[in-house]
Scaffold this motif. Sequence first.
Motif, PDB file in Angstrom:
ATOM      1  N   HIS A 379       9.281   0.663 -21.444  1.00 28.95           N
ATOM      2  CA  HIS A 379       8.602   1.403 -20.383  1.00 28.95           C
ATOM      3  C   HIS A 379       8.917   0.815 -19.010  1.00 28.95           C
ATOM      4  N   VAL A 380       8.695   1.653 -17.982  1.00 29.97           N
ATOM      5  CA  VAL A 380       8.956   1.283 -16.586  1.00 29.97           C
ATOM      6  C   VAL A 380       7.789   1.788 -15.744  1.00 29.97           C
ATOM      7  N   PHE A 381       7.346   0.990 -14.776  1.00 29.27           N
ATOM      8  CA  PHE A 381       6.299   1.401 -13.838  1.00 29.27           C
ATOM      9  C   PHE A 381       6.959   1.891 -12.553  1.00 29.27           C
ATOM     10  N   VAL A 382       6.542   3.074 -12.081  1.00 32.20           N
ATOM     11  CA  VAL A 382       7.228   3.728 -10.964  1.00 32.20           C
ATOM     12  C   VAL A 382       6.232   4.120  -9.875  1.00 32.20           C
ATOM     13  N   TYR A 383       6.456   3.625  -8.663  1.00 33.30           N
ATOM     14  CA  TYR A 383       5.636   4.018  -7.520  1.00 33.30           C
ATOM     15  C   TYR A 383       6.401   4.995  -6.633  1.00 33.30           C
ATOM     16  N   GLY A 384       5.684   5.803  -5.872  1.00 31.73           N
ATOM     17  CA  GLY A 384       6.300   6.833  -5.046  1.00 31.73           C
ATOM     18  C   GLY A 384       6.638   6.345  -3.647  1.00 31.73           C
ATOM     19  N   THR A 385       7.649   6.985  -3.073  1.00 32.73           N
ATOM     20  CA  THR A 385       8.070   6.635  -1.709  1.00 32.73           C
ATOM     21  C   THR A 385       8.131   7.860  -0.797  1.00 32.73           C
ATOM     22  N   GLN A 386       7.486   8.964  -1.219  1.00 34.02           N
ATOM     23  CA  GLN A 386       7.556  10.200  -0.448  1.00 34.02           C
ATOM     24  C   GLN A 386       6.309  10.360   0.422  1.00 34.02           C
ATOM     25  N   ASN A 387       6.492  10.998   1.593  1.00 36.00           N
ATOM     26  CA  ASN A 387       5.376  11.340   2.492  1.00 36.00           C
ATOM     27  C   ASN A 387       4.471  10.137   2.776  1.00 36.00           C
ATOM     28  N   ASP A 388       5.083   9.041   3.122  1.00 33.62           N
ATOM     29  CA  ASP A 388       4.317   7.845   3.448  1.00 33.62           C
ATOM     30  C   ASP A 388       4.139   7.736   4.960  1.00 33.62           C
ATOM     31  N   SER A 389       3.215   6.881   5.355  1.00 32.53           N
ATOM     32  CA  SER A 389       2.963   6.675   6.788  1.00 32.53           C
ATOM     33  C   SER A 389       3.726   5.493   7.347  1.00 32.53           C
ATOM     34  N   GLY A 390       4.502   4.852   6.512  1.00 28.28           N
ATOM     35  CA  GLY A 390       5.277   3.714   6.972  1.00 28.28           C
ATOM     36  C   GLY A 390       5.421   2.651   5.903  1.00 28.28           C
ATOM     37  N   LYS A 391       6.049   1.562   6.273  1.00 27.83           N
ATOM     38  CA  LYS A 391       6.355   0.487   5.342  1.00 27.83           C
ATOM     39  C   LYS A 391       5.100  -0.102   4.706  1.00 27.83           C
ATOM     40  N   GLU A 392       4.026  -0.197   5.466  1.00 28.52           N
ATOM     41  CA  GLU A 392       2.797  -0.773   4.933  1.00 28.52           C
ATOM     42  C   GLU A 392       2.253   0.040   3.762  1.00 28.52           C
ATOM     43  N   GLU A 393       2.292   1.355   3.888  1.00 29.09           N
ATOM     44  CA  GLU A 393       1.798   2.196   2.792  1.00 29.09           C
ATOM     45  C   GLU A 393       2.698   2.085   1.570  1.00 29.09           C
ATOM     46  N   ILE A 394       4.011   2.023   1.770  1.00 31.62           N
ATOM     47  CA  ILE A 394       4.934   1.862   0.650  1.00 31.62           C
ATOM     48  C   ILE A 394       4.633   0.553  -0.089  1.00 31.62           C
ATOM     49  N   ASN A 395       4.392  -0.494   0.675  1.00 31.82           N
ATOM     50  CA  ASN A 395       4.078  -1.778   0.055  1.00 31.82           C
ATOM     51  C   ASN A 395       2.769  -1.710  -0.730  1.00 31.82           C
ATOM     52  N   GLN A 396       1.798  -0.970  -0.209  1.00 30.71           N
ATOM     53  CA  GLN A 396       0.536  -0.811  -0.929  1.00 30.71           C
ATOM     54  C   GLN A 396       0.755  -0.094  -2.254  1.00 30.71           C
TER      55      GLN A 396
END
Length: 564
Positions: A379-396
């Motif tokens: 298995h693999v854990f996958v987070y999204g990178t679409q429609n973000d408000s910036g780098k901080e949200e991606i990191n969250q």
Amino acid sequence: MSLKKLLFSFLLAASTFMATNAQYYQPGPQVETFYSEIDDSEQPYALYLPEDFDPDKIYPLLVMLHGAMSNHRLALKRVFGKTNLPGESDAEASRYFPEWDNVQYIVVAPYARGTMGYVGIPEDDVIQVIDKCRKDFNIDRNRIYLTGLSMGGGGTLFMGMAYADLFAAIAPVCPAPPDEYFDIAENALNIPVSVHQGGADPVVRPEGTRRIVDELRNIGTMVEYHEYPGVHHDSWANAYENEKIFEWFDGIERDPFPARVRYATKWYKNPKAYWVKIDKLTPGMLARIDAEFTGSNAVVVKTDNLDAFSLNLKGHPRFDTSNLLSVTIDGKEINSLPKYNHSFVRKEGKWETGKYHAPVVAKKQGLEGPMYEVVTDRHVFVYGTQNDSGKEEINQRKEIAKEAADFSVSFGGFFEQNSEVNPRVIADQQVSRDDLLHSNLVLFGTSETNSVIADMADELPLQLEAKGDSLGLAYCYPYNGNLVVVSSGLPFWTFVPDENGRETDQVIRFGGATGAQALKGMKDYILFRKSNHNVLVEGIFDNDWKLPVDVIEKLESNGVVVRE
């Protein structure tokens, strides 16, 4: 013979020798590894080969399961009756193997991820180690034994029942069984059991072990019970003293064709025992079958909560292929054809001959849920990178996925076992074609935030549409021959204590843990508000991955879009 042909013959012989002798094992105790597809890791296990090991000789196999906060090296020592020296810590004792008397057994002690119990990922590790031993050595199929202490004693009870026709006998020591054991205890009908317990054990109370022994005896299991007066939790010193456990296993052989088979399971994961196989059940609901030869070519079968089964009678001494087989199922007699595999299905409440073939979209072995099963395979854990408000949200988002991938186990605040499972955590844009074809996926976000969820959206049944941050939705579903978990809104492990700061029964049911461990005890889907103990909707998809009408109404009334 020409030089060219001679050279070819030499190379062929050399390659054949290397292929059949690719793995070299030395006699005595050692540590080996196997490759785990779950997280692309090498997992260790301790191995003992007799001093006079002969690769052409057939040996019995003894599997030893260690306890909590222990390891494979200590387990191998324990089963040979070697306890720590006075004042010696487990860390010190793990550094070496002492001398012990030679036995004509191959002995293996899986590490099984440390202190995770023996359900799920560690369970798979144990089976892989057994399979590897059967591949690498000449193992007597009818002389495979299982023992273990404390957590490993509980694992011995559970795995002995879950894989009822794998082991010839089991010997749990001061056993602390998981909840999953109690539903399937009746599977022990044909497995001799020797239970060992300290009479003054403050960790695994003897009263509980006595109840387990009584229950096994009441259902017809062959049980020996050894209680050591005044002995605390270290009853393994008595149970394994002077290697006497090997003497108990000596002479016990698995009967591949018992006259009676009684088997219970909730899942397609383990559908068979001996000559009986359950072909159709309702995942999550305990299905039972009790099949017994009452005479030559006469079988009486009783069923509960199942709709199809097969009898594989090839080689059974009570089955004569030249005559019809009389099968009585739930009181109705059916004369079947004189063949080896006899299959039966229930149609409109009545049993008849016929083979059940699972539809492509139906639940089946490997594709049935519940959610925790998604992480017990690759298995693999996958987070999204679409429609973000910036780098901080991606990191969250990334941190949430990393927290989900943490399999650490906490025990009442007394100690914490670091994660022994290390799956990949990647962004949606990093998911490869190989991942989609060969891995289960744990996806975080929605079709707006995660491009993988967006690509699957037309084939996924649920989407959280409600705005705000008070809801959490998680569910598993088949996709492309694998399983996915979709977690939208609040992460599935979100827990807020009640107004008095107390944990609730439901939190305990979900493992009382963060990350992937919180999936234990959850079903196929859950919708909650603010905290995973405040459940709005939960349940199991039916055999065709459909939802009941009343569940659809509840989901839609709480902001979930349901695609039928």
